[in-house]
Scaffold this motif. Structure first.
Motif, PDB file in Angstrom:
ATOM      1  N   SER A   1      13.309   8.107   2.259  1.00  0.00           N
ATOM      2  CA  SER A   1      12.489   7.125   1.546  1.00  0.00           C
ATOM      3  C   SER A   1      12.941   7.126   0.101  1.00  0.00           C
ATOM      4  O   SER A   1      13.262   8.177  -0.438  1.00  0.00           O
ATOM      5  CB  SER A   1      11.008   7.513   1.585  1.00  0.00           C
ATOM      6  OG  SER A   1      10.552   7.514   2.915  1.00  0.00           O
TER       7      SER A   1
ATOM      8  N   LYS B   1       7.729  -5.236  -5.022  1.00  0.00           N
ATOM      9  CA  LYS B   1       8.056  -5.309  -3.592  1.00  0.00           C
ATOM     10  C   LYS B   1       9.414  -5.978  -3.406  1.00  0.00           C
ATOM     11  O   LYS B   1      10.192  -5.618  -2.558  1.00  0.00           O
ATOM     12  CB  LYS B   1       6.967  -6.070  -2.843  1.00  0.00           C
ATOM     13  CG  LYS B   1       7.156  -6.041  -1.324  1.00  0.00           C
ATOM     14  CD  LYS B   1       5.989  -6.683  -0.601  1.00  0.00           C
ATOM     15  CE  LYS B   1       6.194  -6.686   0.912  1.00  0.00           C
ATOM     16  NZ  LYS B   1       7.337  -7.485   1.353  1.00  0.00           N
TER      17      LYS B   1
ATOM     18  N   ASN C   1      15.962  -6.851  -2.397  1.00  0.00           N
ATOM     19  CA  ASN C   1      15.566  -5.921  -1.360  1.00  0.00           C
ATOM     20  C   ASN C   1      14.063  -6.141  -1.231  1.00  0.00           C
ATOM     21  O   ASN C   1      13.328  -5.878  -2.163  1.00  0.00           O
ATOM     22  CB  ASN C   1      15.839  -4.484  -1.806  1.00  0.00           C
ATOM     23  CG  ASN C   1      15.123  -3.472  -0.946  1.00  0.00           C
ATOM     24  OD1 ASN C   1      15.442  -3.285   0.204  1.00  0.00           O
ATOM     25  ND2 ASN C   1      14.121  -2.815  -1.523  1.00  0.00           N
TER      26      ASN C   1
ATOM     27  N   ALA D   1      10.868  -4.867   0.139  1.00  0.00           N
ATOM     28  CA  ALA D   1      10.375  -3.649   0.789  1.00  0.00           C
ATOM     29  C   ALA D   1       9.363  -3.967   1.882  1.00  0.00           C
ATOM     30  O   ALA D   1       8.655  -4.969   1.818  1.00  0.00           O
ATOM     31  CB  ALA D   1       9.750  -2.733  -0.255  1.00  0.00           C
ATOM     32  N   ASN D   2       9.289  -3.084   2.886  1.00  0.00           N
ATOM     33  CA  ASN D   2       8.352  -3.280   3.995  1.00  0.00           C
ATOM     34  C   ASN D   2       6.910  -3.085   3.554  1.00  0.00           C
ATOM     35  O   ASN D   2       6.604  -2.188   2.771  1.00  0.00           O
ATOM     36  CB  ASN D   2       8.649  -2.273   5.108  1.00  0.00           C
ATOM     37  CG  ASN D   2       9.844  -2.695   5.928  1.00  0.00           C
ATOM     38  OD1 ASN D   2      10.059  -3.881   6.143  1.00  0.00           O
ATOM     39  ND2 ASN D   2      10.628  -1.722   6.350  1.00  0.00           N
TER      40      ASN D   2
ATOM     41  N   GLU E   1       4.625  -1.866   5.363  1.00  0.00           N
ATOM     42  CA  GLU E   1       4.196  -0.544   5.840  1.00  0.00           C
ATOM     43  C   GLU E   1       4.510   0.533   4.793  1.00  0.00           C
ATOM     44  O   GLU E   1       3.707   1.434   4.552  1.00  0.00           O
ATOM     45  CB  GLU E   1       4.925  -0.183   7.151  1.00  0.00           C
ATOM     46  CG  GLU E   1       4.527  -1.010   8.368  1.00  0.00           C
ATOM     47  CD  GLU E   1       5.303  -2.316   8.494  1.00  0.00           C
ATOM     48  OE1 GLU E   1       5.952  -2.736   7.500  1.00  0.00           O
ATOM     49  OE2 GLU E   1       5.247  -2.934   9.578  1.00  0.00           O
ATOM     50  N   TYR E   2       5.678   0.414   4.199  1.00  0.00           N
ATOM     51  CA  TYR E   2       6.115   1.389   3.195  1.00  0.00           C
ATOM     52  C   TYR E   2       5.255   1.256   1.935  1.00  0.00           C
ATOM     53  O   TYR E   2       4.776   2.244   1.372  1.00  0.00           O
ATOM     54  CB  TYR E   2       7.591   1.137   2.893  1.00  0.00           C
ATOM     55  CG  TYR E   2       8.234   2.122   1.949  1.00  0.00           C
ATOM     56  CD1 TYR E   2       8.042   3.493   2.081  1.00  0.00           C
ATOM     57  CD2 TYR E   2       9.059   1.679   0.912  1.00  0.00           C
ATOM     58  CE1 TYR E   2       8.655   4.386   1.212  1.00  0.00           C
ATOM     59  CE2 TYR E   2       9.675   2.565   0.045  1.00  0.00           C
ATOM     60  CZ  TYR E   2       9.468   3.919   0.199  1.00  0.00           C
ATOM     61  OH  TYR E   2      10.080   4.799  -0.655  1.00  0.00           O
TER      62      TYR E   2
ATOM     63  N   ALA F   1      19.333   0.436   0.787  1.00  0.00           N
ATOM     64  CA  ALA F   1      18.692  -0.098   1.988  1.00  0.00           C
ATOM     65  C   ALA F   1      19.712  -0.314   3.112  1.00  0.00           C
ATOM     66  O   ALA F   1      19.354  -0.338   4.285  1.00  0.00           O
ATOM     67  CB  ALA F   1      17.981  -1.408   1.664  1.00  0.00           C
TER      68      ALA F   1
ATOM     69  N   ASN G   1      13.843   3.288   3.845  1.00  0.00           N
ATOM     70  CA  ASN G   1      12.841   2.506   3.131  1.00  0.00           C
ATOM     71  C   ASN G   1      13.103   2.603   1.639  1.00  0.00           C
ATOM     72  O   ASN G   1      13.210   3.699   1.096  1.00  0.00           O
ATOM     73  CB  ASN G   1      11.444   3.078   3.410  1.00  0.00           C
ATOM     74  CG  ASN G   1      10.774   2.384   4.575  1.00  0.00           C
ATOM     75  OD1 ASN G   1      10.730   1.150   4.626  1.00  0.00           O
ATOM     76  ND2 ASN G   1      10.260   3.173   5.509  1.00  0.00           N
TER      77      ASN G   1
ATOM     78  N   ILE H   1      11.957   0.797  -2.261  1.00  0.00           N
ATOM     79  CA  ILE H   1      11.198  -0.184  -3.045  1.00  0.00           C
ATOM     80  C   ILE H   1      11.585  -0.039  -4.508  1.00  0.00           C
ATOM     81  O   ILE H   1      11.939   1.044  -4.966  1.00  0.00           O
ATOM     82  CB  ILE H   1       9.668   0.000  -2.864  1.00  0.00           C
ATOM     83  CG1 ILE H   1       8.922  -1.197  -3.481  1.00  0.00           C
ATOM     84  CG2 ILE H   1       9.188   1.323  -3.465  1.00  0.00           C
ATOM     85  CD1 ILE H   1       7.454  -1.274  -3.083  1.00  0.00           C
TER      86      ILE H   1
END
Ligand code: MN
Ligand code: MN
Length: 460
Positions: free
Chosen positions: A331, A365, A376, A378-379, A381-382, A418, A423, A425
């Motif tokens: 991460s 994000k 990028n 970010a998810n 969830e992350y 990535a 993951n 961010i």
């Protein structure tokens, strides 16, 4: 949804820590005004904390285990640091990465010439600058000159009390009628960013006597010949030290906050970790972000992968699959500065999604320009996991976009990491006047980013 100002929550003890953190950071800024100087300072901080060079461990064939502290310095311009965790590396790391190169003017390889009793030097700007901000101000020369025999001279002229400074001239307002009609972006041309280095002739010399005088000084004081400038990296940066900004001393004014503020916060966070972490913590200080992360010291090079492979080999666990797993299961916070909301230019921002100085560490994000191009993203969830870590640790944080949609944009190293499938961010500190010779940050945001990065490395 509005994020509270971090200053409101501080006790007198907290405030003392906020100010102390600001001082330590300013000390780092004053020692590191180039990527090489920042890398040198980072290595010194890491070694003082017991980090050992990976090359040495390889030479000694040392078995790497939990709690070990390892660093790699790449060509003197980028640094990776690893605090080995209890879990196997293949389960992934918690990585915090920032860049240590900043916008500046580089001396060309054949820079010197004489014109009308001045010795001047041609420059080539590095990174995105507003050229008009670099004229009519005091500048310093930092960098290295490597002679043909491999010996080196390190220069930093224009910083110490009593040092001379150099600079680039600008036209007086009385004669600027034509210049004033030009567009801001065109008023100062790149080829006109030429430095004045000297203004007195060498006695007895007929041809280019001022340049001859400059060459004499370079020879006498630094044992450098003109040809040695071919193998040199000389960077022209604003002269002077970082300073408290604002009568309340709540901010720091300096050259190079982008991205040394995140770089220092990352190092400070890593060095504050006392217990052996569950997952391996990795701090990355990279070069060439401002010009696209290219070259052997930029994030697009393979040094992270290489270091992971070497460490796995020292654990007797190397395979390509292990390397891939270690990276994929990681991460990361890609730490870089964010555009701080500026009330004088409020219409460049969308206020609900802008970063504000003093409201804590920023999470972006996505970055990119126009339709998120180059971003990028970010998810969710992350992002949710990070929200929990930040809130559980009472870190002040905010979310942000670089500015209004369609106005411009930017990117960081996030998209490169990535590619490994981890993951990532974007996260960082809000800056006013980004890329200007004097940038401004809030000490509260610096303090909160150190806390955020430590919490992330220990708990993500
Ligand atoms: Mn940056
Ligand atoms: Mn930048």
């Amino acid at each position: 949804m509005e994020r509270p100002n971090a200053w409101k929550k501080y006790s007198p003890q907290d405030l003392e820590q906020v100010m102390k953190t600001g001082e330590a950071y300013q000390d780092f800024l004053n020692r590191g005004k180039t990527e090489r100087e920042c890398a040198r300072e980072a290595v010194a901080m890491l070694e003082a904390a017991g980090y050992q060079p990976l090359e040495q461990l390889i030479r000694e064939g040392k078995k790497v285990q939990a709690g070990d502290k390892i660093y790699v310095c790449i060509m003197g311009k980028a640094v990776l640091a690893f605090l080995m965790g209890k879990k196997p590396l293949e389960e992934g790391m918690n990585i915090v990465g920032a860049h240590i190169d900043s916008p500046r003017l580089d001396l060309k390889q054949n820079p010197l010439y004489e014109d009308t009793d001045y010795a001047l030097a041609d420059t080539h700007y590095y990174g995105g600058i507003k050229k008009y901000q670099w004229v009519a101000r005091e500048l310093a020369i930092h960098g290295v000159v490597i002679r043909k025999d491999g010996s080196r001279v390190e220069l930093a002229i224009g910083e110490k009390d009593g040092d001379p400074v150099i600079g680039i001239s600008d036209l007086l307002p009385h004669l600027s009628q034509k210049q004033n009609e030009k567009k801001l972006a065109e008023a100062i041309e790149g080829e006109k960013l030429d430095l004045i280095l000297a203004g007195s002739p060498l006695e007895g010399v007929e041809k280019e006597p001022v340049k001859a005088n400059l060459l004499r000084i370079l020879k006498d004081e630094y044992q450098i010949e003109e040809e040695d400038l071919i193998s040199a990296e000389l960077e022209i940066v604003p002269a002077g030290k970082a300073r408290d900004f604002g009568l309340d001393r709540s901010m720091v004014m300096s050259y190079g906050h982008d991205d040394r503020v995140c770089a220092w916060a990352e190092l400070a966070a890593l060095l504050q970790i006392r217990d052996i972490p569950e997952r391996t913590c990795c701090g990355m200080l990279v070069d060439k972000e401002e010009i696209g992360s290219v070259g052997a010291t930029g994030m697009r090079a393979n040094y992270l992968e290489n270091a992971i492979a070497e460490i796995l080999a020292l654990q007797g666990a190397y395979s390509e699959l292990q390397v891939r797993r270690a990276l994929r299961n990681s991460s990361m916070l890609s730490c870089d500065v964010s555009a701080g909301y500026d009330p004088l230019y409020g219409d460049a921002f969308e206020k609900k999604n802008a970063a504000f100085l003093g409201r804590g560490v920023c999470f972006n994000k996505f970055t990119g320009s126009r339709g998120k191009s180059g971003s990028n993203d970010a998810n969710a969830e992350y992002m949710a996991r990070l929200r929990k870590i930040m809130d559980d640790n009472n870190v002040s944080w905010q979310t942000a976009e670089l500015g209004r949609v369609d106005l411009g944009g930017g990117g960081t190293i996030a998209y490169i990491c990535a590619l490994y499938g981890m993951n990532v961010i974007d996260s960082g500190v809000a800056v006013l006047n980004m890329h200007a010779p004097m940038e401004i940050i809030s000490k509260a945001d610096l303090y909160e980013s150190v806390r955020a990065y430590q919490a992330f490395m220990e708990q993500a």
